[in-house]
Design an enzyme around this catalytic site. Structure first.
Site, mmCIF file in Angstrom:
data_model
loop_
_atom_site.group_PDB
_atom_site.id
_atom_site.type_symbol
_atom_site.label_atom_id
_atom_site.label_comp_id
_atom_site.label_asym_id
_atom_site.label_seq_id
_atom_site.Cartn_x
_atom_site.Cartn_y
_atom_site.Cartn_z
ATOM 1 N N LYS A 499 0.843 -1.198 0.000
ATOM 2 C CA LYS A 499 0.000 0.000 0.000
ATOM 3 C C LYS A 499 0.877 1.247 0.000
ATOM 4 O O LYS A 499 2.072 1.164 0.299
ATOM 5 C CB LYS A 499 -0.896 -0.019 1.235
ATOM 6 C CG LYS A 499 -0.111 -0.060 2.544
ATOM 7 C CD LYS A 499 -0.994 -0.383 3.746
ATOM 8 C CE LYS A 499 -0.165 -0.448 5.014
ATOM 9 N NZ LYS A 499 -0.914 -1.000 6.144
ATOM 10 N N TYR A 724 13.398 32.450 4.950
ATOM 11 C CA TYR A 724 12.112 33.090 5.248
ATOM 12 C C TYR A 724 11.995 33.509 6.706
ATOM 13 O O TYR A 724 12.461 32.793 7.599
ATOM 14 C CB TYR A 724 10.965 32.105 4.982
ATOM 15 C CG TYR A 724 10.615 31.947 3.524
ATOM 16 C CD1 TYR A 724 10.209 33.055 2.760
ATOM 17 C CD2 TYR A 724 10.667 30.703 2.915
ATOM 18 C CE1 TYR A 724 9.865 32.891 1.430
ATOM 19 C CE2 TYR A 724 10.324 30.539 1.587
ATOM 20 C CZ TYR A 724 9.934 31.635 0.845
ATOM 21 O OH TYR A 724 9.600 31.473 -0.461
HETATM 22 C C1 LIG Z 1 -0.217 -1.790 6.934
HETATM 23 C C2 LIG Z 1 -0.764 -2.994 7.509
HETATM 24 C C3 LIG Z 1 0.050 -4.065 7.933
HETATM 25 C C4 LIG Z 1 1.551 -3.988 7.940
HETATM 26 O O1 LIG Z 1 1.982 -3.288 9.090
HETATM 27 P P1 LIG Z 1 3.534 -3.024 9.367
HETATM 28 O O2 LIG Z 1 3.551 -2.459 10.731
HETATM 29 O O3 LIG Z 1 3.988 -2.080 8.349
HETATM 30 O O4 LIG Z 1 4.195 -4.338 9.273
HETATM 31 C C5 LIG Z 1 -0.557 -5.229 8.353
HETATM 32 N N1 LIG Z 1 -1.910 -5.338 8.380
HETATM 33 C C6 LIG Z 1 -2.725 -4.323 8.021
HETATM 34 C C7 LIG Z 1 -4.188 -4.514 8.091
HETATM 35 C C8 LIG Z 1 -2.175 -3.124 7.586
HETATM 36 O O5 LIG Z 1 -2.991 -2.130 7.234
#
Ligand SMILES: *Cc1c(COP(=O)(O)O)cnc(C)c1O
Length: 831
Positions: A499, A724
């Protein structure tokens, strides 16, 4: 040529199936993804902790491979009857058999072989010696760093009757491995580079490690080494008489064959004075084109070999002048017109070409695969045969377009009729006629021997890119993947979270790598992320965590499996599924996160719905997510969550009448709750090099490096402010301020302003001064006198770890990674 029917006697094996016709062995094949030419390939079904080669036999057979070496008859899928045309040899141990076959091949050639080992520098010394000796010898060398228990057999297998010298490297990580490599390689000459801390884990101390490495050299006529490494010297003295060694030294000039004194060392070169007592007293001065210590040591090793061979000093200098740094990795660069260039401009022999084509074939498809290729050198083959082999390799690797540069390849152009091909006499000819618009959305491998100067072609392809780059090390990514794999049971599946643009690292490049390394599932947040992966040819199952309700047809079209977390979504999906079959779903259970999902009190209603709609709906899995997997203090809460999940899932399975995958753990959970891996785990941040519990960070390799360049350096008189709002406070002394080409629009957080953040310039930290601007920021480099415009500044990476940087502004590494804006170019490295 060795025939398959000679293998039983050689390996003490039994032919389970005799090949129906003579079967000369041309290639040794270990990886079903790397079939070059199927005919004449023998597949060795090797096994590892996570891997069993037998599993791939049906696929290989279907693709034309006919010769197999196995070590478990019972594990041949489908049994012998499934392979009517094959030859199948059963041995005790397939790896051992591979090594025996390679050793037998080696024995057929009475050429000298130089074995190179040591903690560091093996590959570079090997490559440099090959460059330096090329005028006198036809050399067979290990491709890249093929130095392992499987790499050495494959390297040695490349020897043929035309070679006059072999140079192979050997690397080990445990005791007793070197004797096996020595048996395969049978070196007549040896070079021991040095001893350091690499691969310490398998050994009790350095002495034991040196002793183990010495096993490569017990039968050599001459061993080259640097006498200043005391442990190496002691081991050499113990095992070899003086006359079988050739040494050099900077510390003990009177003890060594070659005494070296450094005359002068500047930024990029070193002048060395060298004296030899034998055969005649002589003194020479050589200029090495490097000054950093590792390169100098590597170059002096190579120099010792040349002196031993009595190459005239002037000729040595001439060759040293042309010594090239060794590119240790293949770089993938973004190029014009949406093309990517795989830069492999360093050498061009047949084995190297094959490896590079493998890498090309593994890239996600973005249109055509193109190869820009110079004449292939040092093959020892006649032109017609050589280019016929090249043409066959292009075909097996799916190359659709060829640009050939050089008189030889052009001469054999008739052999390349199956691809779209153009030919040029020289690199200059190509560049003169180069029209950028002739290349569009292609992945282009640029592979040329050094003297063709193909780096100029790569430069021509590279778009003027913004000075800020996110480097993604795909090799590190693969290693991190393997680390987590080593922590789960072989039967537990691995879902990887890609993702948010794969945590900022680039979705399809990462997904493609994961597909290659056989992850089981991918997960994305939104439907369009999944669609984009499919459009780039990713075929792994994909879970979409937050599918948009109006796009169920898209899920169907691209075969994306939605996560369903509410009754509303479930009803919508069921309505659509009654019209038309839809992909399987994943049920999200809320056990304490209180974000999305069905609660325990929802179960009766949920089960009833599933039961009633069993005909329209398939459930692939049930999942939950822990609220505090990374922290000890939440252990009892996590355990409650897991217990709730384990209460809920049997009810779902009962209602469905079949079993589903059950999964709960993210990266931190994988390490902290090994008893709760269940059927699958969901790896996220750990893959990208951040160990969320903080306890095993050393086991991971950093994956991403964000770097930019210094646009300008200014000297500020005392009393002036910077940037700035004049927030860069005035001080009493003169300062040097560097302006960097990165700002908050690139994802560099404004909270780093005014000293909160630091960057690394020339190995030193430099604090941010003043506010971070949209496209720029300023750092104080008063203490880094060498800093100048054009220098690289590391924003995060190996020298500035993400966890540290995140804590400086009170956030977490996840945010920093995913904030890197998409306008920042991603550059990918592979081995
Ligand atoms: C993003 C996510 C993970 C992975 O989590 P990490 O801490 O990056 O390993 C696992 N399960 C779900 C549902 C997630 O949204």
């Amino acid at each position: 040529m060795l025939d398959f029917t000679a293998l039983p006697a050689l390996t003490h094996g039994t032919l389970l199936r005799t090949p129906p016709r003579p079967a000369p062995v041309h290639q040794l094949l270990l990886d079903s993804r790397r079939i070059g030419q199927a005919t004449g390939s023998v597949f060795f079904a090797l096994r590892g902790p996570q891997h069993n080669g037998h599993v791939y036999m049906p696929e290989l057979y279907a693709r034309g491979v006919r010769l197999f070496v196995v070590d478990r008859a019972a594990e041949i899928p489908g049994g012998l009857l499934a392979y009517p045309e094959a030859g199948i040899l059963l041995v005790d141990d397939a790896l051992d058999a591979l090594q025996t076959v390679a050793a037998a091949h080696r024995r057929r050639f009475r050429v000298p072989v130089l074995g190179v080992t040591g903690s560091n520098g093996k590959t570079i010394v090997k490559e440099w010696l090959a460059q330096l000796l090329a005028p006198d010898e036809l050399i067979c060398k290990s491709p890249r760093s093929y130095n392992s228990q499987v790499g050495v057999p494959l390297s040695v297998w490349e020897l043929n009757a035309t070679h006059t010298l072999g140079i192979f490297e050997a690397g080990i990580s445990q005791r007793h491995e070197m004797a096996r490599l020595a048996r395969i390689m049978q070196p007549t000459l040896g070079l021991f580079t040095n001893i350091g801390t690499a691969h310490d884990a398998g050994f009790t101390n350095h002495r034991e490690k040196v002793e183990e490495k010495m096993q490569l050299f017990l039968d050599v006529d001459t061993l080259f080494y640097c006498l200043d490494h005391e442990l190496i010297h002691a081991a050499a003295q113990q095992h070899l008489p003086e006359h079988r060694t050739f040494t050099w030294s900077r510390l003990h000039p009177h003890l060594a064959h070659v005494a070296v004194t450094v005359a002068e060392s500047s930024g990029d070169r070193m002048v060395a004075r060298v004296s030899l007592a034998r055969p005649l007293p002589q003194e020479h001065t050589f200029t090495l084109p490097f000054a950093d210590e590792p390169s100098v040591e590597n170059a002096l090793h190579a120099l010792a070999v040349l002196l031993w061979r009595q190459v005239p000093a002037a000729e040595i200098q001439h060759r040293l002048d042309r010594l090239q740094p060794v590119a240790m990795r293949l770089e993938m660069k973004q190029a014009l017109n949406d093309c990517y260039v795989l830069d492999d401009t360093y050498n061009n022999d047949l084995a190297g070409l094959n490896l590079a084509l493998d890498v090309l074939a593994r890239q996600p498809r973005r249109g055509r695969r193109t190869l820009i290729l110079s004449d292939v050198l040092e093959s020892g083959l006649a032109g017609a045969e050589l280019y016929a082999r090249v043409a066959a390799q292009l075909a097996t690797h799916g190359v659709e377009r060829l640009v050939g540069v050089g008189l030889e390849i052009k001469h054999h152009q008739a052999l390349f009729q199956q691809v779209e091909a153009t030919f040029y006499n020289t690199t200059d000819d190509f560049l003169r006629q180069f029209r950028p618009d002739a290349f569009h959305q292609e992945t282009i491998l640029v592979k040329g021997a050094r003297r063709f100067g193909f780096e100029r072609i790569v430069t021509a392809f590279q778009r003027q890119i913004h000075g800020t780059v996110l480097e993604v090390d795909l090799e590190a990514l693969a290693q991190n993947l393997n680390f987590y794999r080593s922590r789960i049971q072989p039967g537990t599946r691995l879902m990887v979270m890609v993702k948010a643009f794969a945590y900022g690292s680039g979705s399809y490049e990462v997904a493609n790598l994961l597909e290659f390394h056989r992850a089981d599932y991918l997960a994305v947040a939104y439907t369009d992320e999944g669609v984009s992966l499919r459009q780039h040819g990713i075929s792994l199952p994909i879970m979409v965590m937050n599918p948009s309700p109006d796009a169920f047809q898209v899920l169907r079209q691209y075969h994306l499996e939605p996560e369903i977390y509410s009754f509303e979504r479930l009803h919508d999906y069921l309505t659509a599924a009654r019209q038309q079959p839809l992909p399987a779903i994943h049920l999200k259970l809320d056990t304490g996160m209180r974000r999305l999902g069905f609660s325990e009190t929802d179960l009766p209603e949920l089960c009833a719905l599933l039961r009633d709609n069993a005909a329209h709906l398939r459930v692939a899995s049930a999942l939950t997510h822990l609220a505090g997997a990374d922290e000890e203090q939440h252990n009892s809460f996590s355990e409650q969550q897991l217990a709730a999940f384990q209460r809920m899932t049997p009810q779902l399975e009962e209602a469905l009448g079949y079993s589903i995958l059950k999964h709960a753990l993210n990266s931190a959970g994988i390490l902290r709750f090994p008893e709760a891996h269940m059927d699958m785990v969901r790896l996220g941040i750990g893959l990208y090099g951040v160990e969320a519990t903080g306890r095993e960070q050393d086991a991971l390799r950093p994956v991403s490096t964000l770097r930019t360049t210094i646009s300008q350096v200014k000297t500020l008189p005392p009393g002036e402010t910077v940037g700035y709002s004049r927030r860069g406070q005035a001080v009493e002394y003169e300062r040097r301020i560097a302006t960097l080409a990165i700002g908050y629009a690139d994802g560099y957080d404004r909270r780093f302003g005014n000293g909160a953040g630091e960057v690394v310039v020339r190995g030193q930290r430099a604090p941010i001064i003043g506010n971070v601007c949209m496209d720029m920021c300023m750092v104080d480099v008063t203490h880094i006198s060498a800093a100048r415009a054009g220098d690289v500044a590391e924003i995060f990476g190996p020298q500035l770890p993400l966890p540290e940087l995140a804590s400086r502004i009170g956030t977490i590494p996840y945010e920093l990674l995913t904030n890197v804006s998409e306008r920042v170019k991603r550059v990918f490295f592979t081995e």
